[in-house]
Enzyme design. Structure first.
Site, PDB file in Angstrom:
ATOM      1  N   PHE A   1     -51.405 -55.444 -20.089  1.00  0.00           N
ATOM      2  CA  PHE A   1     -52.979 -55.388 -20.190  1.00  0.00           C
ATOM      3  C   PHE A   1     -53.716 -56.443 -20.167  1.00  0.00           C
ATOM      4  O   PHE A   1     -55.035 -56.210 -19.759  1.00  0.00           O
ATOM      5  CB  PHE A   1     -53.124 -54.325 -21.302  1.00  0.00           C
TER       6      PHE A   1
ATOM      7  N   LYS B   1     -45.895 -51.895 -11.265  1.00  0.00           N
ATOM      8  CA  LYS B   1     -46.218 -50.676 -12.301  1.00  0.00           C
ATOM      9  C   LYS B   1     -46.804 -51.317 -13.261  1.00  0.00           C
ATOM     10  O   LYS B   1     -46.749 -52.358 -14.326  1.00  0.00           O
ATOM     11  CB  LYS B   1     -44.770 -50.357 -12.855  1.00  0.00           C
TER      12      LYS B   1
ATOM     13  N   SER C   1     -44.412 -58.206 -24.465  1.00  0.00           N
ATOM     14  CA  SER C   1     -43.796 -58.782 -25.613  1.00  0.00           C
ATOM     15  C   SER C   1     -42.501 -58.999 -25.660  1.00  0.00           C
ATOM     16  O   SER C   1     -41.835 -58.639 -24.845  1.00  0.00           O
ATOM     17  CB  SER C   1     -44.219 -57.413 -26.928  1.00  0.00           C
TER      18      SER C   1
ATOM     19  N   CYS D   1     -50.922 -64.846 -23.772  1.00  0.00           N
ATOM     20  CA  CYS D   1     -49.895 -65.495 -24.302  1.00  0.00           C
ATOM     21  C   CYS D   1     -50.058 -66.969 -24.513  1.00  0.00           C
ATOM     22  O   CYS D   1     -49.145 -67.960 -24.655  1.00  0.00           O
ATOM     23  CB  CYS D   1     -48.564 -65.257 -23.285  1.00  0.00           C
TER      24      CYS D   1
END
Length: 492
Positions: free
Chosen positions: A152, A176, A229, A284
């Site tokens: 996201f 996706k 994650s 990140c």
């Protein structure tokens, strides 16, 4: 789009409504308003997309590389022409400021530009007469059907880490996107379709875990790219390997910045604050932890506290806003809980961003910049990726101590150093165990022609996104050794 509309998938060159009844609302993080609904597509639609891609691959791989990149040249133009509209979409569904959304998309477009060099980048090599009359060649060929599962936090840039390289090298691609931010990928695919790209070369599937599992398990899908994650990256990597696929899976981070006493504190504070609180800390490559060395402790803590307290938080489309909301109410609650855990560890909450609000936006997921001082080096908070605008400080006596601390941690995505010493900078970049290193930089984000590196629990795989690594990931090498006896007999 209206609040009632559900986004379609893009399969075989056609926009089609999902067969699955279930869908989830996509909300504006600043208002709580439902923007659209994302369908939770399942295995049957993934199978249809994979079959369509496999069919398209037979022709697409035979399309000469100079012809394939003509679609990317046209795509870059369309992205530039629609940059402002896409950036606004990113802000509305992701929450970041408009300036951050524009910058994100610019970095994505850089990857389209680099992929336009595929005719040169995917060249092989050859040697004549490896033995008398025998020649040897190494060529690169596409894999087939490949997919990317994207997060996201950078809905415009991260799909473009993968898509341009995948199709330029001759593969067919399925994306996706995160169900939290599906509209940006809808934009990206709609513009690509306008270039006249052949049906089936690129497909878009909306969904959640069922769609992810179906992509990873489908026999036609040869390679998987993932960003998210660490627990999910490890899961996708292991599942991909179990199904015989190559995979590149970017995980989480707990990026550390080291502040030496000789650093320019004003510059360091400004840059580190932009890293820690930019995009609400949801990236990140956000610096989330500072290790101050020696006398740097007090001065850096004071300047960071002033900067954190004065940062303007609000709706990303409003003028002058420096930071937006976090993505969901669940993210906000998690961040609050972790700051509470830090208090129980004895950490000093110097600037508290909890329980704050923005006038006129009561439905927003607001967490203001938060500064924690005195984190126990081995405590939970010093080792947990908070993924929000929370910045922690701890103290050591030397640069070597700081490097040992970083190298002893599970993550290895990025590490930064602020100093005016060339010797210290060289020691740091030489010894620190992180894939992306910044010297007097707060976000060591590689340009598109360099790989986005990550080490340890921050990355699972061998070849990273972007640049030459992307070319190698999306192609396989074939070595041809050949002799032509009749020609040889005439010559010799």
């Amino acid at each position: 789009m209206t609040a009632a509309q559900t986004l379609p998938n893009f399969i075989g060159g056609t926009w089609s409504w999902s067969e699955d009844v279930e869908s989830i609302g996509v909300t504006n993080p600043a208002t709580g308003e439902i923007l659209v609904r994302a369908p939770m597509s399942g295995a049957s639609e993934v199978a249809t997309a994979a079959a369509s891609a496999a069919k398209a691959f037979r022709s697409w791989r035979r399309t000469p590389a100079p012809d394939r990149i003509q679609f990317l040249f046209a795509y870059k133009t369309l992205l530039e022409e629609n940059l402002e509209a896409i950036a606004r979409t990113i802000t509305l569904e992701c929450g970041k400021t408009l300036a951050e959304s524009r910058g994100e998309l610019r970095r994505g477009i850089e990857n389209v530009e680099v992929a336009c060099g595929i005719p040169s980048l995917m060249q092989g090599c050859n040697n004549e007469d490896i033995a008398r009359g025998i020649d040897e060649h190494m060529i690169r060929q596409p894999l087939g059907v490949v997919c990317a599962i994207t997060p996201f936090n950078f809905p415009g840039m991260i799909p473009l880490w993968f898509l341009p390289y995948a199709i330029a090298t001759g593969n067919c691609f399925i994306i996706k996107p995160s169900e939290k931010v599906p509209q940006t990928s809808d934009w990206l695919v709609r513009l690509l379709a306008q270039t006249g790209l052949p049906d089936g070369v690129v497909q878009l599937i909306h969904g959640g875990k069922d769609a992810v599992d179906a992509l990873v398990e489908h026999p036609a899908v040869r390679a998987v790219s993932f960003v998210g994650s660490t627990p999910v990256a490890r899961y996708v990597y292991a599942k991909s390997a179990a199904h015989g696929k190559r995979a590149q899976c970017q995980g989480g981070a707990k990026n550390t910045v080291v502040i030496l006493p000789d650093a320019n504190m004003d510059m360091a504070t400004r840059i580190v604050a932009d890293s820690a609180f930019g995009c609400a800390g949801q990236r990140c490559l956000a610096n989330s932890l500072a290790v101050t060395v020696g006398e740097a402790r007090n001065s850096f803590c004071e300047t960071m506290a002033d900067t954190a307290s004065s940062r303007r938080v609000g709706f990303g489309l409003d003028e002058g806003v420096q930071m937006g909301p976090v993505i969901t109410g669940a993210s906000k609650a998690r961040i609050h809980r972790l700051v509470g855990m830090a208090e129980k560890e004895g950490v000093n909450v110097v600037v508290d961003g909890r329980d704050r609000s923005v006038a006129g936006f009561d439905g927003g997921n607001w967490v203001f910049p938060t500064l924690l001082d005195g984190l126990p080096p081995d405590g939970d908070i010093a080792n947990t990726e908070i993924f929000g605008p929370v910045f922690g400080l701890l103290h050591v006596d030397s640069l070597s101590d700081a490097i040992r601390y970083i190298n002893g941690k599970a993550y290895g995505n990025m590490a930064c150093l602020f100093t005016e010493s060339g010797a210290a900078a060289r020691q740091f970049r030489y010894e620190v165990e992180a894939g992306n290193v910044g010297i007097n930089l707060g976000v060591a984000a590689p340009m598109a022609f360099f790989p986005f590196s990550g080490w340890k629990d921050s990355f699972f795989g061998t070849l990273h996104a972007q640049g030459k690594h992307a070319i190698e990931f999306y192609t396989r090498t074939k070595v041809v050794v050949e002799r032509w006896p009749h020609e040889w007999s005439r010559v010799f």
